[in-house]
Scaffold this motif. Structure first.
Motif, PDB file in Angstrom:
ATOM      1  N   THR A   1       0.838  -1.196   0.000  1.00 16.65           N
ATOM      2  CA  THR A   1       0.000   0.000   0.000  1.00 16.65           C
ATOM      3  C   THR A   1       0.871   1.244   0.000  1.00 16.65           C
ATOM      4  O   THR A   1       2.022   1.221   0.455  1.00 16.65           O
ATOM      5  CB  THR A   1      -0.909   0.013   1.239  1.00 16.65           C
TER       6      THR A   1
ATOM      7  N   HIS B   1      -5.958  -3.831   3.759  1.00 13.23           N
ATOM      8  CA  HIS B   1      -4.657  -4.311   3.288  1.00 13.23           C
ATOM      9  C   HIS B   1      -3.523  -3.737   4.139  1.00 13.23           C
ATOM     10  O   HIS B   1      -2.367  -3.727   3.712  1.00 13.23           O
ATOM     11  CB  HIS B   1      -4.464  -3.950   1.817  1.00 13.23           C
ATOM     12  N   THR B   2      -3.895  -3.283   5.341  1.00 11.27           N
ATOM     13  CA  THR B   2      -2.918  -2.757   6.273  1.00 11.27           C
ATOM     14  C   THR B   2      -3.420  -3.017   7.689  1.00 11.27           C
ATOM     15  O   THR B   2      -4.565  -3.426   7.895  1.00 11.27           O
ATOM     16  CB  THR B   2      -2.699  -1.246   6.055  1.00 11.27           C
ATOM     17  N   ASP B   3      -2.575  -2.784   8.675  1.00  9.79           N
ATOM     18  CA  ASP B   3      -2.975  -2.925  10.076  1.00  9.79           C
ATOM     19  C   ASP B   3      -3.484  -1.593  10.607  1.00  9.79           C
ATOM     20  O   ASP B   3      -3.106  -0.515  10.127  1.00  9.79           O
ATOM     21  CB  ASP B   3      -1.787  -3.383  10.922  1.00  9.79           C
TER      22      ASP B   3
ATOM     23  N   ARG C   1      -4.469  -6.477   8.876  1.00 12.92           N
ATOM     24  CA  ARG C   1      -4.500  -6.710   7.428  1.00 12.92           C
ATOM     25  C   ARG C   1      -5.275  -8.003   7.159  1.00 12.92           C
ATOM     26  O   ARG C   1      -5.091  -9.005   7.838  1.00 12.92           O
ATOM     27  CB  ARG C   1      -3.075  -6.820   6.884  1.00 12.92           C
TER      28      ARG C   1
ATOM     29  N   ALA D   1      -5.049   1.027   0.854  1.00 14.18           N
ATOM     30  CA  ALA D   1      -4.901   0.542   2.228  1.00 14.18           C
ATOM     31  C   ALA D   1      -6.200  -0.074   2.719  1.00 14.18           C
ATOM     32  O   ALA D   1      -6.207  -1.095   3.420  1.00 14.18           O
ATOM     33  CB  ALA D   1      -4.461   1.681   3.142  1.00 14.18           C
TER      34      ALA D   1
ATOM     35  N   SER E   1       3.697   2.285   2.744  1.00 13.84           N
ATOM     36  CA  SER E   1       4.086   1.127   3.554  1.00 13.84           C
ATOM     37  C   SER E   1       5.516   0.704   3.249  1.00 13.84           C
ATOM     38  O   SER E   1       6.159   1.213   2.323  1.00 13.84           O
ATOM     39  CB  SER E   1       3.137  -0.043   3.295  1.00 13.84           C
TER      40      SER E   1
END
Length: 858
Positions: A391, A552-554, A582, A525, A394
């Motif tokens: 992303t 697609h991320t934390d 994610r 993201a 990142s």
């Protein structure tokens, strides 16, 4: 006006029916070679002939400096047997330029239409090219469906733009011979075919004229005059072959020649390659024995017996290449005796000699030389990421690997990342010892401003019937370069330096398929998608809209809101979300309130994440014969408030080759059941008010035709049966399911704006439950209909008539019959395009079709 269903209207619904099955010149050429030489690493299943046979084939090609470009209109126009003959048999650089990506066709393997279908057919062409040995190019023209004249095709595409794209590919590819698939002087049936046939001659002349498309010259390309232009007459039958063979002015080749190195003839290879066109149902036999192809003269130097007569295809065409010729002769001799060490050493010397030369052929052969070095030495180079989805903003860790599987001296000096991130990376230089894997880990940061890895032709909204591509270097290319790739800088014997480029991939183990790979993509993201691509509101009651979020991320958190057309309202105005890890997913539900009056527009879902607003999703297209594809549709929905009534509730739908009508019918608050073969042949059909056969259902579902008597019995007992179009096949009789005789045809009305005449305006089908008028045929997309009937029993009522300009009325697109207590309807009108696109009138008409039995028995 565009004839396409906007591709963003397709994406969110497809999950449900998804089927798994000079310095300037040097710079442009280098970018071009990156596109064609990096992307094979992302290919699907490998071709069966590789290893020693691939090396021998490549060595032969290194010694051949000739090229041929084939021109066509659609993905299935290319004649793979000829490509295999020229590419693998003659070792010529061979490419196919398709004007379109096949977006306007129909999909036999799934529900994708328009631009998403174009993605599939692009990959099917590339799969075919991996088999037949060719390369692939496109213009920016969009296949807008069947066209009956070249004038219409060129008016929709813009003649100068599609001609300019053809010229650009010719100037970039620099073919010795151009081969048109269609006659430059006569009609070729389909308007797209005829248009490209006629443009072939113009492109042949214009590519050599510096005053034509001068912006290309400013961008670093140079005028190019091919030696000759020929065309290839169609050969669908033995009779056509015999007719062409009788003409003294035709050049003939035999694609049925057997190649012992490949273990197949070029016609057999072509048959395998053509069978990659699965979305078109183009599976074909591998022809044995003689398989002739014929060529007719159009322009340039005439040839007597061979298209490459008097064309120098040796290294003599490159100044200063005398030493290269000698070195390659020695390499070929060493390979025939199996002296692997001598082959590797000779390739390095040849590479160094070629690198010192100038010109496009030297650059092309330099890249081929690197591939030959890889094959001969067993050099394995790999760049893998810890995940497939990166992303903006990142970091991602890459594992760079190299292994030398020979006794040759190889040294890994340096590496650099290219694509979304462009920079050198710090690695430790290594001597690559035989059969030892060297791995190095590097971390890279993805820029905050990084674009999603959308295909280049889909990054801007489509205007008219052409794609908009900002980067001139990408015009004509089949694919975008990988978002991330790594350049491995190596040294060989005598300090010869060379570079191997690898796309960055993600690797995982599938329990049933083993090791799999996919390309690393730059993704949002938080991906956002809607539960439908279009929504019809048959009354003023609010309905729910589901918004799907995929992280697609934390630690993603923020809010979601909907932008709606004037007069519409959502409650609540926004909703919060929080996705801690994610891979997490959540769905937020809004109430959408339509206005009382008929109106419509576009709804867009917006996700706030920090100071960013995200309104794109992630859509994967996966079929077993092509690499997994990812696109990023905008999270938007067409919404329409339209008065429409439906008299039935329970509908059985027999899915054919794949469409999205069932979801559309659910918007009318119908309960739709997808019927299996077992349901049709032995299930209880009387529970359904109406049964609908999807497009091509009889051809793709043989069991349905076997249940003809049961289905007609269902109608006799009071049911309504709607049969949508079936294609005609050259391989057998037409497939029909009707109570009385019908004569199918290929007749169609391709102009979606063509007036539609109501032949019996007071007929119950046009009055109940919705009064149909000419306004209901407004804003249709791509076409009116296809595969209309030409004759029918007098007991059928023909209710609609339409025609393309200059043609007679076509009355066989909607036929109605009372049969026993029920109603039988045949329709060739393109509901499978209109309903998913949210065309209001199409919903009103189709609701009448569904309600026909109830209305007739009132």
């Amino acid at each position: 006006m565009s004839r396409q269903i906007p591709w963003t209207l397709q994406c969110s619904l497809l999950r449900r029916y998804r089927l798994l099955a000079c310095s300037c010149v040097r710079t442009i050429l280098a970018a071009f070679f990156v596109c064609i030489l990096v992307l094979p690493a992302l290919a699907g299943p490998s071709r069966p002939w590789q290893g020693a046979s691939e090396l021998q084939e490549l060595l032969d090609r290194l010694n051949t400096l000739g090229s041929i470009l084939i021109l066509g209109a659609h993905p299935d126009d290319e004649r793979e047997t000829m490509i295999a003959y020229f590419a693998r048999g003659r070792n010529l650089r061979t490419a196919y330029l398709s004007a379109t990506r096949g977006e306007g066709g129909q999909n036999l393997i799934g529900p994708e239409q328009a631009e998403l279908l174009g993605i599939i057919r692009t990959q099917e062409l590339l799969a075919a090219r991996r088999l037949d040995g060719g390369e692939q190019f496109f213009t920016r023209a969009i296949d807008f469906g069947y066209s009956k004249s070249p004038q219409e095709a060129l008016s929709f595409w813009g003649k100068e733009q599609v001609l300019g794209d053809m010229v650009r590919v010719i100037r970039r590819f620099r073919p010795d011979v151009i081969l048109s698939r269609f006659s430059p002087n006569a009609s070729s049936g389909h308007g797209h075919h005829t248009a490209i046939g006629h443009l072939a001659r113009e492109a042949y002349d214009a590519s050599a004229a510096p005053e034509r498309f001068p912006e290309q010259i400013d961008q670093g390309l140079q005028p190019w005059q091919a030696t000759r232009l020929y065309w290839s007459p169609p050969l669908f039958t033995r009779a056509q072959e015999e007719m062409q063979a009788m003409r003294a002015d035709r050049i003939r080749i035999n694609t049925g020649e057997y190649d012992p190195e490949l273990g197949a003839s070029y016609a057999e290879i072509g048959g395998v390659a053509r069978s990659m066109h699965r979305s078109q149902g183009m599976g074909t036999r591998q022809r044995k024995g003689d398989a002739p192809a014929f060529f007719g003269y159009v322009a340039g130097e005439r040839a007597e017996r061979d298209l490459f007569e008097q064309i120098n295809t040796t290294w003599d065409r490159v100044p200063g290449a005398e030493r290269v010729k000698i070195l390659l002769t020695n390499v070929l001799a060493s390979n025939k005796t199996g002296n692997r060490d001598a082959v590797i050493e000779g390739l390095f010397r040849t590479h160094q000699a070629v690198k010192a030369l100038d010109g496009p052929w030297a650059r092309r052969k330099e890249q081929e030389m690197v591939r030959a070095i890889e094959l001969a030495s067993g050099l394995w180079i790999d760049a893998a990421a810890e995940r497939w989805d990166v992303t903006p903003g990142s970091e991602v860790e890459l594992t760079l690997s190299a292994m030398n599987r020979s006794s040759a001296w190889l040294y890994w000096e340096a590496a650099e990342v290219a694509g979304t991130v462009t920079r050198n990376v710090s690695i430790e230089a290594h001597h690559l010892r035989s059969n030892e894997v060297v791995q190095q880990m590097v971390r890279i940061s993805i820029p905050e401003e990084a674009e999603y890895s959308q295909p280049s032709w889909l990054r801007r909204p489509v205007t008219g019937n052409s794609y908009q591509i900002d980067d001139p270097g990408m015009i004509g290319q089949a694919e975008s370069p990988p978002p991330l790739s790594v350049l491995f800088h190596l040294k060989g014997p005598d300090g010869v330096k060379f570079t191997v480029r690898r796309a960055v991939i993600f690797r995982w183990i599938d329990p049933t398929e083993g090791e799999r790979t996919r390309r690393v993509e730059v993704v949002p993201a938080v991906a956002v998608s809607l539960d439908n691509s279009s929504r019809i509101f048959p009354d003023a009651q609010p309905r729910t809209v589901a918004v799907d979020l995929d992280s697609h991320t934390d630690n993603a958190k923020g809010s979601v809101s909907l932008s709606v057309p004037a007069g519409w309202m959502t409650t609540p105005a926004s909703l919060p979300y929080r996705l801690e890890r994610r891979g997490m997913r959540t769905t937020l539900v809004f109430d959408l309130h339509p206005p009382k009056k008929s109106t419509g527009g576009t709804l867009v879902a917006n996700v706030k994440l920090g100071d960013r607003t995200i309104n794109h999703g992630v859509r994967e297209i996966e079929y077993p014969h092509i690499p997994l594809q990812v696109v990023f549709p905008r999270a938007e929905m067409r919404v329409e408030r339209v008065d429409v009534k439906l008299l039935v509730k329970n509908i059985g739908y027999v899915m054919g080759s794949g469409d999205r009508i069932p979801e559309a019918l659910e918007q009318l608050e119908a309960e739709v059941t997808l019927l299996s073969d077992e349901d049709v042949t032995s299930g209880e059909l009387s529970s359904f008010d109406t049964i609908v056969l999807g497009i091509r259902a009889l051809r793709t579902r043989p069991g349905v035709l076997a249940a003809k008597e049961r289905l007609l019995g269902y109608v006799e007992n009071g049911g309504t049966l709607i049969v949508q179009y079936e294609t005609l096949s050259r391989r057998g009789p037409p497939l029909l399911l009707a109570p009385f005789p019908l004569t199918p045809s290929r007749e169609r009305v391709s102009d979606e704006r063509a007036p539609v005449r109501l032949l019996h305006p007071r007929h119950i089908l046009l009055q109940q439950p919705n009064a149909i008028t000419g306004k209901d045929f407004k804003d249709w997309v791509q076409e009116r209909g296809l595969y209309f009937m030409t004759k029918w029993d007098a007991r059928y009522d023909a209710l609609l008539a339409s025609n393309d300009p200059g043609e007679p009325l076509r009355r066989g697109g909607l036929l109605y019959m009372r049969y026993g207590k029920g109603v039988y309807i045949y329709t060739g009108y393109s509901w499978f395009r209109q309903l998913p696109a949210g065309v209001p009138g199409a919903y009103r008409i189709f609701a009448n079709l569904l309600s026909a039995g109830v209305a007739a028995n009132k």
